[in-house]
Scaffold this active site. Structure first.
Site, PDB file in Angstrom:
ATOM      1  N   HIS A 101       9.928 -26.618  -6.401  1.00  0.00           N
ATOM      2  CA  HIS A 101       8.961 -27.491  -7.072  1.00  0.00           C
ATOM      3  C   HIS A 101       8.914 -28.766  -6.235  1.00  0.00           C
ATOM      4  O   HIS A 101       9.936 -29.178  -5.661  1.00  0.00           O
ATOM      5  CB  HIS A 101       9.427 -27.937  -8.455  1.00  0.00           C
ATOM      6  CG  HIS A 101       9.663 -26.861  -9.462  1.00  0.00           C
ATOM      7  ND1 HIS A 101      10.841 -26.179  -9.557  1.00  0.00           N
ATOM      8  CD2 HIS A 101       8.880 -26.390 -10.468  1.00  0.00           C
ATOM      9  CE1 HIS A 101      10.775 -25.321 -10.568  1.00  0.00           C
ATOM     10  NE2 HIS A 101       9.595 -25.430 -11.133  1.00  0.00           N
ATOM     11  N   ASP A 104      11.811 -31.027  -6.899  1.00  0.00           N
ATOM     12  CA  ASP A 104      13.166 -30.595  -6.512  1.00  0.00           C
ATOM     13  C   ASP A 104      13.514 -31.139  -5.145  1.00  0.00           C
ATOM     14  O   ASP A 104      14.664 -31.504  -4.891  1.00  0.00           O
ATOM     15  CB  ASP A 104      13.288 -29.067  -6.346  1.00  0.00           C
ATOM     16  CG  ASP A 104      12.776 -28.279  -7.516  1.00  0.00           C
ATOM     17  OD1 ASP A 104      12.854 -28.790  -8.635  1.00  0.00           O
ATOM     18  OD2 ASP A 104      12.298 -27.147  -7.280  1.00  0.00           O
TER      19      ASP A 104
HETATM   20  C1  XLS Z   1      11.323 -21.850 -16.070  1.00  0.00           C
HETATM   21  C2  XLS Z   1      10.641 -21.185 -14.988  1.00  0.00           C
HETATM   22  C3  XLS Z   1      10.491 -22.013 -13.718  1.00  0.00           C
HETATM   23  C4  XLS Z   1       9.468 -21.391 -12.821  1.00  0.00           C
HETATM   24  C5  XLS Z   1       8.932 -22.320 -11.782  1.00  0.00           C
HETATM   25  O1  XLS Z   1      11.771 -21.254 -17.032  1.00  0.00           O
HETATM   26  O2  XLS Z   1      11.264 -19.976 -14.723  1.00  0.00           O
HETATM   27  O3  XLS Z   1      11.706 -22.179 -13.097  1.00  0.00           O
HETATM   28  O4  XLS Z   1       9.951 -20.264 -12.190  1.00  0.00           O
HETATM   29  O5  XLS Z   1       8.316 -23.417 -12.342  1.00  0.00           O
END
Ligand code: XLS
Ligand code: NI
Ligand code: NI
Length: 437
Positions: A101, A104
């Protein structure tokens, strides 16, 4: 360049008899499965958020994970250092891809402009490291759920300014993904959903979400980004009712809004479980309709009711997943992304290796088992036999559309009773699968 994992070498493949915990027993990148190299079939990806931003914090307690390189600050300097850590880790592991993301990898600044500048600095370094190591970006995405502005959602927020902010953020995230050669771009709903219909205009929120995705696609086209868009189903958490509940809800949404040609699904195991489905169900449902794009590989805990995002180690699970993926011939531009975190008691950096090695081995083993099941054709034969009444006679006429209710009524009036059913052989089939494990 300092090493952040000095005691860990490049993880070798040593085969099933190895007792070395820092070696693969099953995952052998060059080994062929149904004519594809394992590495190309599985396309493993390390996720940045859990692996390099996870702290072990939970609603009941403080961070526990020991990460000597991280000073805990949300500064660009710390973020730059994490890039070194990430690429050392991923290189030693031997995974070909990673995902992130925007937030991140780079700290959010005081303004959108400042955030973009932070992201640009980190992107430059990510690109440099990608070039150096050959590690590629499976997908990028934007975090549209952590900042307080997204409390009511992002594209489905009741606040138009928040919609605009989210658009600006996704615009940038797609551009960065494009610059880094990302092969996909993911939309996970985040807070796109609601807690209470008394104060929610559901129709308007869904229209806004569709409009947002169309704008994203228009922008991607305008900058020449040809990566696959992926929508990630999840039924609940953080909101009570997420709009992207499961594969069926997502596919319906995409079709209803003319997005079926441009968006596929990224299906996550733990989300399938939360929706009351098996992962295999979600994958097959998406596959038969041409929507299976990529997977988030993890698992929940059957005794805990939330998204625990644990590493997958269950061979039944990975076998079931691989049965579907092999049927599709792989994931195309998608991959197997470990959207998974070490548990907060697994505190040392080396635990990150144990977790990923276990997950990769579990998938490799599942792939080999699934390939043997497919090669012997045992399930194919069972299924073919089970539906054989449609291969000729009245069944064939039904499938060809040659008969309607009137003809079927006449058929049953003439025949008197339907042919007897044969056994479903449930236990026999389960035993059969056990033979392959
Ligand atoms: C959250 C999601 C997230 C997505 C990406 O539960 O799995 O991590 O994979 O935004
Ligand atoms: Ni996910
Ligand atoms: Ni999840």
């Amino acid at each position: 360049m300092p090493e952040f994992f000095p005691d860990v070498p490049k993880i070798p493949f040593e085969g099933p008899s190895s007792k070395n915990p820092l070696a693969f027993r099953q995952y052998n990148p060059d080994e062929q499965i149904e004519g594809q190299r394992m590495e190309d079939l599985l396309r493993f990806s390390v996720c940045y958020w859990h692996t390099f931003r996870g702290t072990g914090v939970d609603p009941f307690g403080a961070p526990t994970l020991i990460r000597p390189w991280d000073d805990g600050s949300d500064t660009v300097e710390n973020a730059l250092k994490r890039v070194d850590v990430a690429f050392e880790f991923i290189s030693k592991l031997g995974a070909p891809f990673y995902c992130f993301h925007d937030r991140d990898v780079a700290p959010e600044g005081a303004t959108h402009k400042a955030s973009n500048e932070n992201l640009d600095r980190i992107t430059e370094k990510l690109l440099e490291k990608q070039t150096q190591t050959g590690i590629k970006l499976l997908w990028g995405t934007a975090n549209l759920f952590s900042h307080p502005r997204y409390m009511h959602g992002a594209a489905t927020s009741c606040n138009a300014d928040v919609f605009a902010f989210a658009a600006a953020q996704v615009k940038k995230a797609i551009e960065v993904t494009h610059l880094l050669g990302g092969e996909n771009y993911v939309f996970w709903g985040g807070r796109e959903g609601y807690h209470n219909l008394y104060n929610t205009d559901m129709q308007r929120e869904l229209d806004h979400l569709a409009c947002f995705m169309h704008m994203a696609h228009d922008h991607a086209k305008s900058i020449g980004f040809t990566g696959q868009f992926l929508f990630e189903p999840k039924p609940k958490e953080p909101t009570k009712h997420q709009y992207d509940f499961d594969a069926a809800a997502c596919i319906n949404f995409l079709r209803a809004h003319g997005l079926e040609e441009v968006v596929k699904l990224n299906i996550e195991t733990n989300h399938a479980t939360l929706a009351g489905h098996s992962m295999m169900h979600e994958l097959e449902y998406a596959r038969i309709q041409g929507f299976l794009g990529s997977i988030d590989a993890n698992t929940g805990d059957l005794l805990l009711g939330w998204d625990t995002d644990q590493f997958p180690t269950d061979i039944y699970l990975t076998t079931q997943i691989m049965l579907v993926l092999l049927k599709q011939g792989g994931l195309g531009s998608g991959g197997t992304n470990f959207d998974a975190k070490v548990r907060r008691e697994s505190t040392e950096p080396v635990d990150l290796f144990h977790a990923h090695i276990g997950g990769m081995d579990a998938f490799a083993r599942g792939a080999k088992i699934a390939a043997r099941i497919r090669q012997d054709g045992v399930l194919d034969d069972l299924v073919k036999e089970r539906y054989s009444s449609y291969d000729s006679g009245i069944g064939a006429q039904i499938e060809e559309g040659a008969v309607g209710f009137a003809e079927l009524e006449q058929y049953i009036l003439d025949k008197g009773e339907a042919a007897p059913n044969s056994s479903g052989r449930q236990e026999y089939i389960e035993n059969l699968i056990n033979d392959y494990l």
